[in-house]
Write an enzyme that holds these catalytic residues in place. Structure first.
Site, short mmCIF file in Angstrom:
data_model
loop_
_atom_site.label_atom_id
_atom_site.label_comp_id
_atom_site.label_asym_id
_atom_site.label_seq_id
_atom_site.Cartn_x
_atom_site.Cartn_y
_atom_site.Cartn_z
N TYR A 3 -8.83 -9.79 2.58
CA TYR A 3 -10.42 -9.13 3.44
C TYR A 3 -10.41 -8.17 2.33
O TYR A 3 -12.26 -8.17 2.47
CB TYR A 3 -9.70 -7.63 4.16
CG TYR A 3 -9.05 -6.52 3.61
CD1 TYR A 3 -9.22 -6.04 3.07
CD2 TYR A 3 -7.40 -7.11 4.31
CE1 TYR A 3 -8.90 -4.96 1.89
CE2 TYR A 3 -6.34 -5.26 3.04
CZ TYR A 3 -7.34 -5.06 2.52
OH TYR A 3 -6.25 -3.42 1.93
N GLU A 4 -10.47 -8.45 0.94
CA GLU A 4 -11.14 -7.93 -0.17
C GLU A 4 -11.98 -9.27 -0.65
O GLU A 4 -12.90 -8.85 -1.54
CB GLU A 4 -10.35 -7.50 -1.44
CG GLU A 4 -9.09 -6.48 -1.57
CD GLU A 4 -8.26 -6.17 -1.85
OE1 GLU A 4 -8.43 -5.63 -3.28
OE2 GLU A 4 -7.36 -6.88 -2.07
N SER A 11 0.81 -1.39 0.08
CA SER A 11 0.12 0.10 0.18
C SER A 11 0.87 1.31 -0.39
O SER A 11 1.97 1.43 0.78
CB SER A 11 -0.61 -0.20 1.49
OG SER A 11 -1.87 -1.27 1.52
N ASN A 27 1.79 4.06 10.63
CA ASN A 27 1.49 3.94 11.70
C ASN A 27 2.11 3.55 12.92
O ASN A 27 2.06 2.51 13.01
CB ASN A 27 -0.10 3.77 11.79
CG ASN A 27 -0.66 2.83 11.61
OD1 ASN A 27 -0.74 2.39 10.16
ND2 ASN A 27 -0.79 2.42 12.12
N HIS A 81 -5.26 -8.91 -1.47
CA HIS A 81 -6.11 -8.97 0.16
C HIS A 81 -6.57 -9.86 0.55
O HIS A 81 -7.88 -9.98 0.01
CB HIS A 81 -5.96 -7.46 0.48
CG HIS A 81 -4.82 -6.92 0.72
ND1 HIS A 81 -5.13 -5.89 -0.57
CD2 HIS A 81 -3.98 -6.83 1.33
CE1 HIS A 81 -3.76 -4.94 -0.14
NE2 HIS A 81 -3.28 -5.45 0.83
N HIS A 124 -3.67 0.85 -5.11
CA HIS A 124 -3.29 -0.06 -5.62
C HIS A 124 -3.67 -0.49 -6.94
O HIS A 124 -5.27 -0.67 -7.41
CB HIS A 124 -4.06 -1.70 -4.88
CG HIS A 124 -3.75 -2.01 -3.04
ND1 HIS A 124 -2.88 -2.55 -2.55
CD2 HIS A 124 -4.11 -1.24 -2.51
CE1 HIS A 124 -2.50 -2.45 -1.71
NE2 HIS A 124 -3.43 -1.39 -0.72
N HIS A 137 -6.76 4.58 7.12
CA HIS A 137 -6.13 4.37 5.97
C HIS A 137 -5.22 5.35 5.63
O HIS A 137 -4.13 5.78 4.77
CB HIS A 137 -7.11 4.01 4.89
CG HIS A 137 -6.50 3.25 4.06
ND1 HIS A 137 -5.89 2.18 3.49
CD2 HIS A 137 -6.41 3.15 2.25
CE1 HIS A 137 -5.08 1.98 2.55
NE2 HIS A 137 -6.25 2.57 1.75
N MET A 177 -1.56 -6.25 7.24
CA MET A 177 -3.31 -7.54 6.62
C MET A 177 -2.43 -8.47 5.22
O MET A 177 -3.53 -8.57 4.23
CB MET A 177 -4.19 -6.99 6.11
CG MET A 177 -4.46 -5.70 7.67
SD MET A 177 -5.79 -4.93 7.23
CE MET A 177 -5.78 -3.62 8.91
N SER A 178 -1.35 -8.53 4.95
CA SER A 178 -0.92 -9.05 4.14
C SER A 178 0.72 -10.24 3.87
O SER A 178 0.84 -10.05 5.03
CB SER A 178 -0.52 -8.16 2.88
OG SER A 178 0.80 -7.50 3.15
N ALA A 229 2.77 -1.52 4.28
CA ALA A 229 2.79 -1.12 5.19
C ALA A 229 1.92 -1.91 6.04
O ALA A 229 1.06 -3.11 6.69
CB ALA A 229 1.65 -0.47 4.42
#
Ligand code: HPA
Length: 281
Positions: free
Chosen positions: A89-90, A34, A242, A87, A65, A254, A218-219, A117
């Site tokens: 989550y997608e 990201s 962050n 991802h 992306h 985000h 998350m990846s 990220a």
């Protein structure tokens, strides 16, 4: 006869090869996380293929992306880069998430440089830091989601895959040396993957830190599993966009993640160029 997964890989690889000069094959695969996709714009491309055009690829949609596979030369090294990734989550399953890594390997890439990220769990870190991933904790796998679940094709890799080490120790040492030479300060640490898409609660952050993780995202872990399954060497880099501290009352968003990714981009690009120049052979 080819197994179904091998057939899909062969179809995607055949399609991609037809877009490439004869005998051209990549040495290194790169996955850009990201806000980090701009490295792909610096590749002297021989082909740039939207995911939607490649047989077997899903299509990526999230902000930040772009969703294309860029093949070409960077710092004298032949690379195949994912500008944007899939991802979990997608809504993609982990076979879809990791299919491009199978294809990179089949095209000839022996090494994967994977980036993301991530939120910083280690209180010594700061937003904007870059971290070499020394190891990971696979919470997706613990939850029963692993791209290696299902029938195993022994031609692609072993049924029971050793993951110690997951990240190549020699590449890591070389990476640290290169970072110093490029004058980029890097951290080292353990990456923990959660499914997302929500960020973590404070109780979760406290737990993740107690478990020994330095960064949360998350990846990456599914792709690393498939790369290791295929015998690729792996180097991982997290951009700490962050801080993810249990004590903080600041909600993550985000936009902030993308803004910090923008700020650290020059350092990220310098580091990546240095790495790609040196790990090609
Ligand atoms: N948590 C999970 N994933 C992330 C974060 C975070 O704080 N920042 C960027 N990706």
């Amino acid at each position: 006869m080819l197994q179904p997964l091998q057939e899909q890989i062969a179809e995607a690889t055949g399609f991609i090869r037809r877009q490439l000069p004869d005998e051209w094959s990549p040495q290194i695969g790169i996955i850009l996380g990201s806000g980090l996709g701009s490295l792909a714009d610096e590749i002297q491309a021989v082909a740039s293929l939207p995911y939607s055009s490649i047989p077997g690829f899903a299509s990526s949609s999230v902000e930040g992306h772009a969703g294309r596979l860029v093949l070409g030369t960077l710092e004298g090294t032949r690379v195949v880069a994912m500008q944007g990734r899939f991802h979990f989550y997608e809504g993609y399953d982990l076979q879809q998430v990791t299919f491009p890594v199978r294809v990179m390997k089949a095209l000839g890439a022996h090494t994967l440089v994977v980036t993301n990220a991530a939120g910083g769990l280690n209180p010594d870190f700061r937003a904007g830091d870059l971290m070499f991933i020394t190891d990971h904790i696979n919470m997706l796998g613990w939850g029963g989601q692993n791209p290696l679940i299902g029938p195993n094709d022994a031609q692609l890799g072993p049924r029971f895959l050793a993951m110690n080490p997951a990240y190549d120790p020699e590449l890591l040492q070389l990476g640290l040396k290169i970072a110093e030479e490029c004058n980029v300060r890097v951290r080292q640490g353990v990456y923990i993957v959660l499914a997302g898409p929500n960020y973590e609660t404070r109780a979760e952050l406290r737990l993740l830190r107690q478990w020994g993780a330095d960064a949360v995202g998350m990846s990456t872990v599914p792709e690393v599993l498939v790369a290791r399954h295929g015998g690729m060497r792996v180097l991982g880099i997290s951009a700490i966009t962050n801080m993810a501290l249990a004590e903080s009352n600041e909600p993550v968003n985000h936009e902030e993640v993308l803004a910090v990714a923008e700020e650290l981009r020059p350092r990220f690009l310098r580091l990546m160029r240095g790495l790609i120049a040196r790990i090609g052979t």
